[in-house]
Design an enzyme around this catalytic site. Structure first.
Site, PDB file in Angstrom:
ATOM      1  N   LYS A  31     -53.179  18.767 -17.647  1.00 23.20           N
ATOM      2  CA  LYS A  31     -51.795  18.394 -17.316  1.00 23.20           C
ATOM      3  C   LYS A  31     -51.759  16.958 -16.794  1.00 23.20           C
ATOM      4  O   LYS A  31     -52.811  16.404 -16.423  1.00 23.20           O
ATOM      5  CB  LYS A  31     -51.248  19.356 -16.265  1.00 23.20           C
TER       6      LYS A  31
ATOM      7  N   ARG B 197     -45.239  29.855  -4.967  1.00 18.92           N
ATOM      8  CA  ARG B 197     -44.863  28.655  -5.704  1.00 18.92           C
ATOM      9  C   ARG B 197     -44.407  29.043  -7.104  1.00 18.92           C
ATOM     10  O   ARG B 197     -43.278  28.793  -7.485  1.00 18.92           O
ATOM     11  CB  ARG B 197     -46.057  27.687  -5.749  1.00 18.92           C
TER      12      ARG B 197
ATOM     13  N   TYR C  32     -46.455 -10.942   2.329  1.00 21.51           N
ATOM     14  CA  TYR C  32     -45.094 -10.559   2.715  1.00 21.51           C
ATOM     15  C   TYR C  32     -45.026 -10.146   4.176  1.00 21.51           C
ATOM     16  O   TYR C  32     -45.917  -9.463   4.689  1.00 21.51           O
ATOM     17  CB  TYR C  32     -44.620  -9.371   1.876  1.00 21.51           C
TER      18      TYR C  32
ATOM     19  N   MET D  68     -46.554  -5.853  -5.416  1.00 19.82           N
ATOM     20  CA  MET D  68     -46.422  -5.136  -6.686  1.00 19.82           C
ATOM     21  C   MET D  68     -47.591  -5.436  -7.622  1.00 19.82           C
ATOM     22  O   MET D  68     -48.131  -4.545  -8.281  1.00 19.82           O
ATOM     23  CB  MET D  68     -45.106  -5.524  -7.377  1.00 19.82           C
TER      24      MET D  68
HETATM   25  C1  LIG Z   1     -53.485  22.034 -11.484  1.00 23.98           C
HETATM   26  C2  LIG Z   1     -53.829  23.479 -11.614  1.00 23.98           C
HETATM   27  C3  LIG Z   1     -55.152  23.886 -11.855  1.00 23.98           C
HETATM   28  C4  LIG Z   1     -56.316  22.947 -11.778  1.00 23.98           C
HETATM   29  O1  LIG Z   1     -56.643  22.779 -10.418  1.00 23.98           O
HETATM   30  P1  LIG Z   1     -57.828  21.843  -9.912  1.00 23.98           P
HETATM   31  O2  LIG Z   1     -57.792  22.009  -8.432  1.00 23.98           O
HETATM   32  O3  LIG Z   1     -57.490  20.470 -10.343  1.00 23.98           O
HETATM   33  O4  LIG Z   1     -59.080  22.342 -10.526  1.00 23.98           O
HETATM   34  C5  LIG Z   1     -55.373  25.223 -12.129  1.00 23.98           C
HETATM   35  N1  LIG Z   1     -54.360  26.118 -12.122  1.00 23.98           N
HETATM   36  C6  LIG Z   1     -53.088  25.772 -11.847  1.00 23.98           C
HETATM   37  C7  LIG Z   1     -52.025  26.804 -11.848  1.00 23.98           C
HETATM   38  C8  LIG Z   1     -52.766  24.440 -11.564  1.00 23.98           C
HETATM   39  O5  LIG Z   1     -51.506  24.101 -11.287  1.00 23.98           O
END
Ligand SMILES: *Cc1c(COP(=O)(O)O)cnc(C)c1O
Length: 345
Positions: free
Chosen positions: A33, A128, A242, A290
């Protein structure tokens, strides 16, 4: 050239996944992801597929569509966000497997895409995503009759092995799923490291693959080198950057580096974080702009052309610790302005 250089070691990514897959009693999937945690899904996912990953996880359907184009028809692609309104065409055309999170998603899915594969996400205590125990009891027989391909839940405190929450969630997950003949998945990186009880049939490593904690044995994956544009001597009383945020008390040599918060170098690193010039640690002075950062290079004997923010001297977690965040955020913040080089392909 003033462009900072981000080098991503695909061989290290493959080795980290292999190591976590070896620890896993069942099958290891791979979580890609957020553009593979900022490192480039188009390069990372094929490398992991070559290494043997057959089940990939993304957060939303749109990521899954992109991943399907990259990976081709073979691997399974699971979507944590489940089946949202408007997703049906994406899920069908890219043959994605939504992890259904509620009765509403279940109804939407079987109505829009009857017979299309899906998984179930259960809430074992994190509150969640996923169906809660009562919701699951009500839906369970109906859902199982539709042949889910995976039942999963997620641990809230797996990065703290001593935390009682993990054992509680394990018990809850077992109560909700024992005796069901469907592959189960509970653990991300942290859960894999907590041992076999947490593994079930499929694991979902993410951060450990990308070289971050809690996988302490991970190989380093990223190196970020930032060019020095200019150096100057400042005398006591002179200020830098800055807001006159830093004022010299002693004669100081200051280097101006070509990266900034637009590149994901967090403003909170000002006066707290460090770059490395060879073996010399150089403190960030003044504010992070930036596009520019100023650092103290007074102790540097021979000025290199680049200073290291991430690399052998400094991990993503070290940078994260300095500003009270986590390696995950350091990685996913990495900007799009770097020259990206992939090694070990
Ligand atoms: C992001 C995520 C993972 C991966 O978790 P890591 O801690 O990066 O290994 C696995 N399962 C779910 C549901 C996640 O949201």
């Amino acid at each position: 050239m003033a462009q900072a250089q981000l080098t991503i070691d695909l061989a290290a990514i493959r080795a980290n996944w292999r190591a976590l897959a070896k620890l896993t009693t069942g099958e290891a999937g791979a979580v890609v992801k957020a553009d593979a945690y900022g490192l480039g899904m188009d390069k990372v996912a094929p490398a992991l597929a070559e290494e043997g990953a057959r089940r990939f996880f993304v957060a939303i359907a749109e990521e899954g569509v992109r991943l399907r184009r990259i990976l081709g028809p073979g691997p399974e692609i699971c979507v944590f966000g489940g089946h949202m309104e408007g997703d049906a065409d994406l899920l069908r055309d890219a043959r994605l497997t939504p992890m259904l999170n509620s009765i509403d998603q279940m109804l939407r899915h079987v109505e829009a895409l009857p017979g299309h594969p899906f998984g179930i996400q259960l809430d074992s205590g994190m509150n969640r995503l996923g169906m809660e125990p009562a919701e699951w009891s009500a839906l369970r027989d109906i859902a199982l009759a539709q042949n889910p391909v995976l039942i999963m839940s997620h641990l809230a405190c797996a990065d703290e092995p001593e935390h009682g929450m993990s054992a509680f969630q394990l018990r809850t997950f077992r109560e909700m799923t024992d005796g069901i003949d469907v592959p189960r998945s509970l653990s991300a990186t942290g859960g894999i490291l907590m041992g076999e009880d947490y593994h079930f049939d499929v694991t979902r490593p993410g951060i450990g693959v990308y070289g971050g904690m809690p996988f302490a044995d991970a190989q380093r994956v990223v190196e970020l080198l930032v060019p020095v544009i200019q150096t100057r001597e400042v005398t006591p009383g002179e200020s830098v950057g800055y807001g006159n945020a830093w004022v010299a008390r002693v004669p100081t040599r200051v280097a101006t580096l070509s990266a900034g918060y637009a590149d994901g170098v967090h403003r909170a690193l000002a006066q707290k974080g460090y770059f490395w010039a060879g073996e010399t640690r150089c403190k960030i002075l003044g504010r992070v702009s930036m596009d520019l950062i100023t650092v103290d290079v007074t102790a540097v004997k021979e000025m290199p052309r680049h200073l290291e923010l991430l690399g052998p001297h400094q991990t993503i977690d070290k940078v994260a610790d300095a500003i009270g965040t986590i390696g995950y955020e350091v990685l996913t913040s990495l900007g799009s302005r770097y020259a990206r080089t992939y090694t070990g392909a």
